[in-house]
Motif scaffolding. Structure first.
Motif, short mmCIF file in Angstrom:
data_model
loop_
_atom_site.label_atom_id
_atom_site.label_comp_id
_atom_site.label_asym_id
_atom_site.label_seq_id
_atom_site.Cartn_x
_atom_site.Cartn_y
_atom_site.Cartn_z
N THR A 47 0.81 -1.21 0.00
CA THR A 47 0.00 0.00 0.00
C THR A 47 0.84 1.26 0.00
N GLU A 48 2.14 1.14 0.18
CA GLU A 48 3.04 2.29 0.17
C GLU A 48 4.19 2.03 -0.77
N ARG A 71 1.18 6.50 -0.75
CA ARG A 71 0.31 5.35 -0.47
C ARG A 71 -0.74 5.22 -1.56
N LEU A 72 -1.36 4.06 -1.62
CA LEU A 72 -2.46 3.87 -2.56
C LEU A 72 -3.60 4.81 -2.20
N THR A 74 -7.54 5.98 -1.86
CA THR A 74 -8.85 5.40 -1.58
C THR A 74 -9.88 6.16 -2.41
N TYR A 132 1.60 8.28 -9.40
CA TYR A 132 0.27 8.04 -8.83
C TYR A 132 -0.54 7.11 -9.74
N ILE A 135 0.87 3.38 -9.73
CA ILE A 135 0.61 2.52 -8.56
C ILE A 135 -0.88 2.31 -8.32
N ASN A 136 -1.72 3.26 -8.72
CA ASN A 136 -3.15 3.12 -8.46
C ASN A 136 -3.90 2.43 -9.59
N GLY A 139 -1.04 -1.04 -10.24
CA GLY A 139 -0.63 -1.81 -9.08
C GLY A 139 0.88 -1.98 -8.98
#
Length: 166
Positions: A47-48, A71-72, A74, A132, A135-136, A139
């Motif tokens: 998550t980071e 971090r991911l 939400t 961003y 990773i979002n 993944g």
């Protein structure tokens, strides 16, 4: 008083119970092969993600901060900035507010917020927008590909559009 028959293999463990199973159920090896495989160890979700800015954020004292953690995001991270007046007046500001929410650490700064992000160099902002998205949306930051000429597999860094663009 009611009596029950002793259980097959009682006290001898699960293997004995399988060996003493009802007639017609096959050999012990067949029963073990038909049994469900044990569940694999639970995978941990990252998550980071650490990053290093191309230029670095320069604070009021002149200290350059390059190493950070994001971090991911939400759903809340993506929705809350839409209510921000700055974003409503200028949609391009969305990425600044959003990045201020998901960057958890930058150098030795005690707190990272949208004010820090809006004072970054443009090249660092572009880097963070791509990071961003990687990773979002994906993944991870690498993708496996195959060379169309020699058909050898290799990995490449993902690139792409800026945050908020499709």
């Amino acid at each position: 008083m009611r009596r029950t028959a002793p259980r097959a293999g009682a006290g001898a463990g699960p293997a004995a119970a399988l060996a003493d199973g009802p007639p017609g159920t096959g050999t012990e090896a067949e029963r073990q092969a038909a049994a469900p495989a044990p569940a694999p160890a639970a995978e941990r979700l990252l998550t980071e993600f650490a990053f290093e800015l191309p230029r670095g954020y320069v604070d009021e004292s002149g200290t350059v901060h390059r190493h950070g953690v994001m971090r991911l995001a939400t759903a809340r991270d993506e929705l809350v900035p839409l209510r921000d007046m700055r974003v409503q007046e200028n949609p391009a500001y969305l990425s600044v507010v959003l990045l201020g929410r998901v960057i958890t650490r930058l150098g030795t700064l005690p707190l990272v917020h949208d004010g820090v992000v809006e004072n970054m160099f443009a090249s660092d902002l572009a880097f963070l927008q791509d990071f961003y998205r990687q990773i979002n949306a994906e993944g991870h930051t690498r993708a496996g590909v195959t060379c169309p000429h020699c058909e050898q597999p290799f990995e490449v860094e993902l690139g792409g559009s800026r945050l908020g663009e499709s």
